[in-house]
Design an enzyme around this catalytic site. Structure first.
Site, short mmCIF file in Angstrom:
data_model
loop_
_atom_site.label_atom_id
_atom_site.label_comp_id
_atom_site.label_asym_id
_atom_site.label_seq_id
_atom_site.Cartn_x
_atom_site.Cartn_y
_atom_site.Cartn_z
N ASP A 2 -1.98 10.67 -1.49
CA ASP A 2 -2.34 9.66 -2.49
C ASP A 2 -2.76 10.30 -3.80
O ASP A 2 -2.78 9.62 -4.84
CB ASP A 2 -3.48 8.79 -1.94
CG ASP A 2 -3.02 8.05 -0.70
OD1 ASP A 2 -3.02 8.67 0.40
OD2 ASP A 2 -2.61 6.89 -0.82
N ARG A 53 0.87 -1.16 0.00
CA ARG A 53 0.00 0.00 0.00
C ARG A 53 0.90 1.21 0.00
O ARG A 53 2.12 1.11 0.01
CB ARG A 53 -0.96 0.01 1.19
CG ARG A 53 -0.56 -0.73 2.48
CD ARG A 53 0.63 -0.18 3.17
NE ARG A 53 0.46 1.25 3.39
CZ ARG A 53 1.47 2.09 3.62
NH1 ARG A 53 2.70 1.65 3.64
NH2 ARG A 53 1.26 3.37 3.80
N GLY A 54 0.26 2.37 -0.16
CA GLY A 54 1.05 3.58 -0.35
C GLY A 54 1.06 3.92 -1.82
O GLY A 54 1.34 3.05 -2.66
N ALA A 55 0.73 5.15 -2.17
CA ALA A 55 0.52 5.48 -3.58
C ALA A 55 1.66 5.08 -4.52
O ALA A 55 1.43 4.37 -5.50
CB ALA A 55 0.22 6.99 -3.70
N ASN A 71 -5.24 12.43 1.39
CA ASN A 71 -4.38 11.56 2.17
C ASN A 71 -5.23 10.75 3.14
O ASN A 71 -6.45 10.89 3.19
CB ASN A 71 -3.32 12.38 2.91
CG ASN A 71 -2.16 11.52 3.40
OD1 ASN A 71 -1.60 10.73 2.65
ND2 ASN A 71 -1.82 11.65 4.67
C1 LIG Z 1 3.50 7.91 -0.02
S1 LIG Z 1 1.84 7.51 -0.23
C2 LIG Z 1 1.43 7.14 1.42
C3 LIG Z 1 -0.03 7.29 1.69
O1 LIG Z 1 -0.73 6.09 1.36
C4 LIG Z 1 -1.45 5.68 2.52
O2 LIG Z 1 -2.67 5.10 2.23
P1 LIG Z 1 -2.80 3.48 2.22
O3 LIG Z 1 -1.96 2.95 3.33
O4 LIG Z 1 -4.29 3.24 2.41
O5 LIG Z 1 -2.33 3.06 0.86
C5 LIG Z 1 -1.61 6.95 3.30
O6 LIG Z 1 -2.62 7.78 2.75
C6 LIG Z 1 -0.25 7.55 3.13
O7 LIG Z 1 -0.11 8.89 3.45
#
Ligand SMILES: CSC[C@H]1O[C@H](OP(=O)(O)O)[C@H](O)[C@@H]1O
Length: 363
Positions: free
Chosen positions: A242, A53-55, A252
């Site tokens: 994101d 996960r993480g954009a 975010n």
């Molecule tokens: C560098 S992008 C990180 C961003 O992604 C996370 O969401 P998720 O864990 O649901 O993919 C979160 O919004 C972070 O700030």
């Protein structure tokens, strides 16, 4: 990043040239588990179940997912079908669309027989570019932290929300990249780590990352940030994103907007770290135009952790059959953002600010 003396990325091609490895982030911090993605289905599942996960990492995983798909069906139909499957995994991070459009553009121009080789080359390029982009974000954000250190000559207290560390990217991270750069430059930093309900990316991922790198940090509940800011215990906030719009609205993890409001009310600088692929130049108003993912309510009503025997268990913290809403992101209007830290420099959260760094985007 370094884990017990071994250098890792969050995703990397297997030596066999036909599969890719990821760290299963749903098992951290208690279990460091590497799993192999061998086909389109496993790549799509890794994104939708948040094993990755993480954009930026979602984008890189999707790119490798297309390469895996080309090994199964490299026809035009196979390419479109693969991109449709991957695009449907999660709606908010624009890096997913960005990566798939880039892969489709490169592969559409190639003949079917060349697509497997070219897809792997392009996916690896996307991953390598992400590492360099994030390293640059660290370099560009470092002066902000250094200036705070030179002013107070005490550890710089930085609050961050969710995980925008190297686990959210291929390496280095975005929001955590300047923190790592400051730490490695000998500047004392302390990080307030929002646990980040309901998936607890702060508690399970950011705290783990910072511990591995030796960065001082304190895990806090999501709702204490405003109190800490009122009492002068936060020198700056830095988060990831994101999807950031052409006018600087920042989408975010859920709860970010409330942190930005508290920071604004207490004159605490609120920075957002982002790479170019996270900017959505096609939209302006984040609140009305960014699709906000709603996930399974069980992520809110249930929580996992270690029991007394050291076994990972899942428990229900709400009344059985309780109705649950699980919005995964929110949007912080540009007016609440002090600055955007990108691989090209730091700019205002505005159309002019972004176009000043990315003039090629001018219509
Ligand atoms: C560098 S992008 C990180 C961003 O992604 C996370 O969401 P998720 O864990 O649901 O993919 C979160 O919004 C972070 O700030």
């Amino acid at each position: 990043m370094n884990i017990n003396g071994i250098s890792y990325r969050a995703i990397w091609p297997e030596q066999d040239g036909s599969s890719v490895n990821i760290i299963d982030q749903t098992r951290l911090p208690h279990d460091f588990s590497v799993i192999q993605l061998t086909d389109l289905s496993s790549a799509a599942q890794a994104i939708s179940t948040m094993q990755v996960r993480g954009a930026p990492l979602i984008g890189a995983t999707a790119a490798f997912g297309v390469a895996l798909a080309m090994q199964e069906n490299a026809s035009d139909f196979g390419l479109k079908a693969a991109c449709d499957v991957l695009l449907a995994t999660r709606p908010t991070a624009v890096n997913l669309r960005w990566a798939l459009e880039r892969m489709q553009s490169v592969l559409s121009a190639a003949s079917d027989i060349d697509r497997v080789k070219i897809a792997w080359q392009e996916a690896k390029l996307i991953a390598d570019e992400d590492v360099e982009i994030n390293r640059s974000i660290g370099v560009n954000g470092l002066p902000i932290i250094r200036a705070l250190w030179e002013k107070k000559r005490n550890p710089v207290n930085i609050l961050t929300h969710c995980n925008a560390g190297w686990l959210a990217t291929v390496d280095w991270g975005t929001a955590l990249a300047p923190i790592y750069a400051a730490h490695d430059a000998g500047i004392p930093v302390h990080v307030w780590v929002d646990e980040t309900r309901p998936r607890n990316q702060g508690a399970s991922l950011t705290a783990w990352e910072l511990q591995q790198h030796g960065v001082q940090h304190t895990l806090i509940v999501d709702n204490v940030g405003g109190h800490l800011m009122q009492h002068g215990q936060v020198d700056m906030v830095i988060v990831g994103t994101d999807r950031t719009t052409a006018q600087g609205d920042v989408c975010n993890k859920i709860g970010t907007y409330l942190k930005a409001l508290a920071a604004n009310d207490n004159n605490v600088p609120f920075y957002v770290a982002l790479p170019a692929p996270t900017i959505d130049w096609r939209i302006q108003n984040g609140v009305t135009e960014i699709p906000i993912e709603q996930r399974d309510g069980a992520e809110v009503s249930h929580i996992s952790g270690l029991d007394a025997t050291g076994k990972v268990v899942v428990v229900n913290i709400a009344p059985v059959d309780c109705q649950v809403a699980n919005y995964a992101f929110d949007v912080t209007p540009a007016r609440l953002v002090t600055g955007l830290i990108t691989e090209r420099g730091v700019c205002a959260a505005s159309k002019d600010g972004l176009l000043g760094l990315y003039p090629e985007q001018m219509a």
